[in-house]
Design a protein around this motif. Sequence first.
Motif, PDB file in Angstrom:
ATOM      1  N   MET B 240       7.965  -7.884   6.164  1.00 25.18           N
ATOM      2  CA  MET B 240       7.744  -7.257   4.851  1.00 25.18           C
ATOM      3  C   MET B 240       8.536  -8.011   3.797  1.00 25.18           C
ATOM      4  O   MET B 240       9.630  -8.498   4.066  1.00 25.18           O
ATOM      5  N   TYR B 241       7.949  -8.116   2.609  1.00 29.04           N
ATOM      6  CA  TYR B 241       8.665  -8.707   1.473  1.00 29.04           C
ATOM      7  C   TYR B 241       8.294  -7.927   0.214  1.00 29.04           C
ATOM      8  O   TYR B 241       7.305  -7.183   0.199  1.00 29.04           O
ATOM      9  N   HIS B 242       9.095  -8.086  -0.812  1.00 35.59           N
ATOM     10  CA  HIS B 242       8.794  -7.495  -2.117  1.00 35.59           C
ATOM     11  C   HIS B 242       8.714  -8.611  -3.152  1.00 35.59           C
ATOM     12  O   HIS B 242       9.446  -9.589  -3.052  1.00 35.59           O
ATOM     13  N   ILE B 243       7.839  -8.449  -4.140  1.00 36.01           N
ATOM     14  CA  ILE B 243       7.837  -9.344  -5.304  1.00 36.01           C
ATOM     15  C   ILE B 243       7.930  -8.446  -6.535  1.00 36.01           C
ATOM     16  O   ILE B 243       7.070  -7.573  -6.749  1.00 36.01           O
ATOM     17  N   VAL B 244       8.981  -8.666  -7.317  1.00 33.83           N
ATOM     18  CA  VAL B 244       9.208  -7.785  -8.469  1.00 33.83           C
ATOM     19  C   VAL B 244       8.015  -7.847  -9.425  1.00 33.83           C
ATOM     20  O   VAL B 244       7.568  -8.926  -9.820  1.00 33.83           O
ATOM     21  N   GLY B 245       7.486  -6.672  -9.750  1.00 39.21           N
ATOM     22  CA  GLY B 245       6.372  -6.573 -10.695  1.00 39.21           C
ATOM     23  C   GLY B 245       5.015  -6.803 -10.062  1.00 39.21           C
ATOM     24  O   GLY B 245       3.989  -6.713 -10.741  1.00 39.21           O
ATOM     25  N   VAL B 246       4.968  -7.108  -8.754  1.00 38.89           N
ATOM     26  CA  VAL B 246       3.688  -7.414  -8.097  1.00 38.89           C
ATOM     27  C   VAL B 246       3.400  -6.444  -6.956  1.00 38.89           C
ATOM     28  O   VAL B 246       2.330  -5.834  -6.904  1.00 38.89           O
TER      29      VAL B 246
END
Lengths: 46, 401
Positions: B240-246
């Motif tokens: 899992m990863y996060h992309i700020v604003g996406v």
Amino acid sequence: MKIKEFNCHKIAEGVASGKALVSSDDICFYMIEPKTGIVIEKGHDL
Amino acid sequence: MELTAEEKKVLEGENGEGAALAMKILVGIGEAFDASHLVPITRAHVALSNQEADLWFAEKLSNAGAKCVISPTVNPGFCLDFFTSRNMVGNEDAQLMQRTFNAYQSLGSRMNFSCTPYLFDNVPRQGEIISFSESSATPFVNSVWGARTNREAAQNALCAAIVGKVPRYGLLLAANRKATARVIVKADLKNDFAYQQLGWAVPKRIGYRIPVFEGVPSDITMEGLMNLGAQLNTAGAVPMYHIVGVTPEAQTLEAALQGQAPEISVEITQQDLDDQIEKFSDNPGPIDFVMFGCPHHTIRQVQEVAEMIEGRTLKTELWILTSTYTLEMTKRMGLFDVIINAGGNIVANSCPDQPCWRHLEGRKGATDSPKCAYYPKRRGINFVVRDLKTCIEAALKGSIE
């Protein structure tokens, strides 16, 4: 021989014993020759 | 782990030997991860590999009468009709694929043979509890769709599909989905290939942590997201990863971090991305083939290839691996003929890590995917890894810079 004790989880019934092979790199079993047990990943410490 | 009366009956064999075996494995996994109980799933994807151990396990369950409660989609093996009609596989390999097909069909799977089910035929909504194996699929459904799955093996995803439940631990719990590594990208993410490099660069720097990326443009393509997850979860174990604003759980940096400070913070520069190429690529020079589609190429990627080779003749073999859906679309759009007329091939249901590529053993090719270069090494197939355009130019002239 160095003896170390570990706390373990119950997963399945049965008893097994064997020598431990310790790796400082993570192991991907997919990158091991099934017939020989040789690690084929480039640069792996085993 | 606490089981309900109904679950205990399944474990004791009331629903048959196959369901009991699947339940036993799920309970073992639950015990190993300190799960308190099982929870229902609504979807599953099994990363079928069409290898001996995969077949052994699927046949064992099938012979024991197991049937999937949640019909799972499955990964590609190789397209039996395509490769047998061209004499590219021997009897033994063809039988392996046929038996794998029969076993998974009898278990009640959806025989889509696709590693990108999250784009077409198995798309979860945010918050759905699911069981997805396959290195590109797990990060995509967690990160892009906001569904909840652990980093499953093919075998436990199959057990989950048979039982209809998974042990509740890890990424099924909101608190465990928070980012613990802040990754600030100071590099030019100019094309989909840059995300392959980024995905390969990060795991060695952050270990098993969940990253939150800053500095990733908000117009990142679906293919860029696919590439990022596939490489993060191949070069490392990053489900899992996060992309700020996406991504859905990272509308702000604070949301991704769940209000806590990150354990580590790293910067990725252009140099870091450029350095990756040497790590995953063979040396440049003459090549015999180009292979795309790990993960399976989308229609946009096939369009890009077709535009570059239309009316020209390829000097090397070209293999584009894709989904059944995309293959059908290429026929409707005239792209299929463009590729065939240039001397290329486009084939569905197939994976680069299969015994259908024996004619490429000991040879060197080019690909746009580090994952495509990584696994087939065990088959003695070597790859130079470059962006898609450079690979196509190489297919047209027979060598790569």
